[in-house]
Design a protein around this motif. Structure first.
Motif, PDB file in Angstrom:
ATOM      1  N   ALA A  44     -28.902  10.120  18.425  1.00 15.68           N
ATOM      2  CA  ALA A  44     -28.991  11.275  19.327  1.00 15.68           C
ATOM      3  C   ALA A  44     -27.751  12.153  19.205  1.00 15.68           C
ATOM      4  O   ALA A  44     -27.855  13.385  19.157  1.00 15.68           O
ATOM      5  CB  ALA A  44     -29.187  10.809  20.767  1.00 15.68           C
ATOM      6  N   VAL A  45     -26.574  11.554  19.142  1.00 14.33           N
ATOM      7  CA  VAL A  45     -25.338  12.324  19.004  1.00 14.33           C
ATOM      8  C   VAL A  45     -25.367  13.133  17.701  1.00 14.33           C
ATOM      9  O   VAL A  45     -25.056  14.327  17.694  1.00 14.33           O
ATOM     10  CB  VAL A  45     -24.095  11.412  19.072  1.00 14.33           C
ATOM     11  N   LEU A  46     -25.777  12.517  16.617  1.00 14.84           N
ATOM     12  CA  LEU A  46     -25.856  13.234  15.344  1.00 14.84           C
ATOM     13  C   LEU A  46     -26.833  14.398  15.432  1.00 14.84           C
ATOM     14  O   LEU A  46     -26.552  15.505  14.975  1.00 14.84           O
ATOM     15  CB  LEU A  46     -26.268  12.289  14.215  1.00 14.84           C
ATOM     16  N   TYR A  47     -27.977  14.148  16.035  1.00 17.23           N
ATOM     17  CA  TYR A  47     -28.994  15.186  16.159  1.00 17.23           C
ATOM     18  C   TYR A  47     -28.483  16.375  16.983  1.00 17.23           C
ATOM     19  O   TYR A  47     -28.615  17.531  16.567  1.00 17.23           O
ATOM     20  CB  TYR A  47     -30.268  14.625  16.792  1.00 17.23           C
ATOM     21  N   PHE A  48     -27.887  16.106  18.125  1.00 16.34           N
ATOM     22  CA  PHE A  48     -27.458  17.200  18.992  1.00 16.34           C
ATOM     23  C   PHE A  48     -26.207  17.898  18.471  1.00 16.34           C
ATOM     24  O   PHE A  48     -26.027  19.093  18.705  1.00 16.34           O
ATOM     25  CB  PHE A  48     -27.304  16.724  20.440  1.00 16.34           C
ATOM     26  N   MET A  49     -25.369  17.192  17.727  1.00 15.00           N
ATOM     27  CA  MET A  49     -24.250  17.871  17.072  1.00 15.00           C
ATOM     28  C   MET A  49     -24.788  18.773  15.969  1.00 15.00           C
ATOM     29  O   MET A  49     -24.327  19.896  15.793  1.00 15.00           O
ATOM     30  CB  MET A  49     -23.243  16.870  16.537  1.00 15.00           C
ATOM     31  N   GLN A  50     -25.776  18.282  15.227  1.00 11.79           N
ATOM     32  CA  GLN A  50     -26.370  19.071  14.170  1.00 11.79           C
ATOM     33  C   GLN A  50     -26.949  20.372  14.718  1.00 11.79           C
ATOM     34  O   GLN A  50     -26.879  21.408  14.082  1.00 11.79           O
ATOM     35  CB  GLN A  50     -27.472  18.271  13.474  1.00 11.79           C
ATOM     36  N   HIS A  51     -27.480  20.313  15.922  1.00 14.31           N
ATOM     37  CA  HIS A  51     -28.100  21.487  16.534  1.00 14.31           C
ATOM     38  C   HIS A  51     -27.154  22.221  17.488  1.00 14.31           C
ATOM     39  O   HIS A  51     -27.590  23.077  18.259  1.00 14.31           O
ATOM     40  CB  HIS A  51     -29.396  21.077  17.232  1.00 14.31           C
TER      41      HIS A  51
END
Length: 167
Positions: A44-51
């Motif tokens: 989730a952290v990777l996903y939301f940082m990516q976005h």
């Protein structure tokens, strides 16, 4: 993750199928039969940082950990300025590439991390993300980082602590 946070994730997933493809070929599917399938807090952290989604990071990061030696609120404020810089330069999302710390001079040698690279300008930041008991326990910049794939195009580095903030 509480009920409200899960509901926000479900609403995001309903916008469409989203798949993050990692450098090692691994995939994170966010929408499968209208269910969110983020397996870990790290996913989730990777996903939301990516976005570039600081609001969702605020919801999913733990309050009792420090990040880059800052409390969560201060770290996220600094990170929001970094996200603004990425977006101000024309980036709409960040590509994520795995790597590790390469510094023999620090205690983080070979610690796993990620490069977040702007989709338009190739500005980037390199972060070590530590987990403890399936929770993201620390996030901090790495100044000697090597990616698994050495063909990744990275231009100007954006530094979290390099920004002069009013605090």
């Amino acid at each position: 993750m509480n009920k409200e946070q899960k509901q926000l994730l479900k609403q995001l997933a309903e916008l469409g199928d989203v798949i993050l493809v990692r450098e090692d070929g691994g995939r994170i599917k966010l929408n499968d039969n209208a269910e969110i399938s983020l397996n870990t807090q790290l996913d989730a952290v990777l996903y939301f940082m990516q976005h570039l989604d600081n609001g969702m990071l605020k919801l999913i990061l733990e309050d009792h950990f420090t990040y880059q030696d800052y409390d969560k609120v201060t770290f996220l404020k600094k990170l929001s300025y970094v996200f603004d810089e990425f977006q101000g330069n024309g980036n709409t999302y960040l590509n994520v590439f795995e790597g590790k710390c390469n510094s023999v001079a620090c205690s983080n040698l070979n610690c796993r991390g990620f490069s977040f690279v702007g989709n338009q300008t190739y500005h980037y930041m390199d972060l070590i993300i530590q987990t403890k008991e399936s929770k993201v326990s620390d996030i901090y910049e790495c100044y000697d980082f090597v990616n698994e794939n050495d063909t990744i195009l990275k231009k100007d580095k954006i530094i979290i602590d390099g920004l002069n903030l009013p605090f």
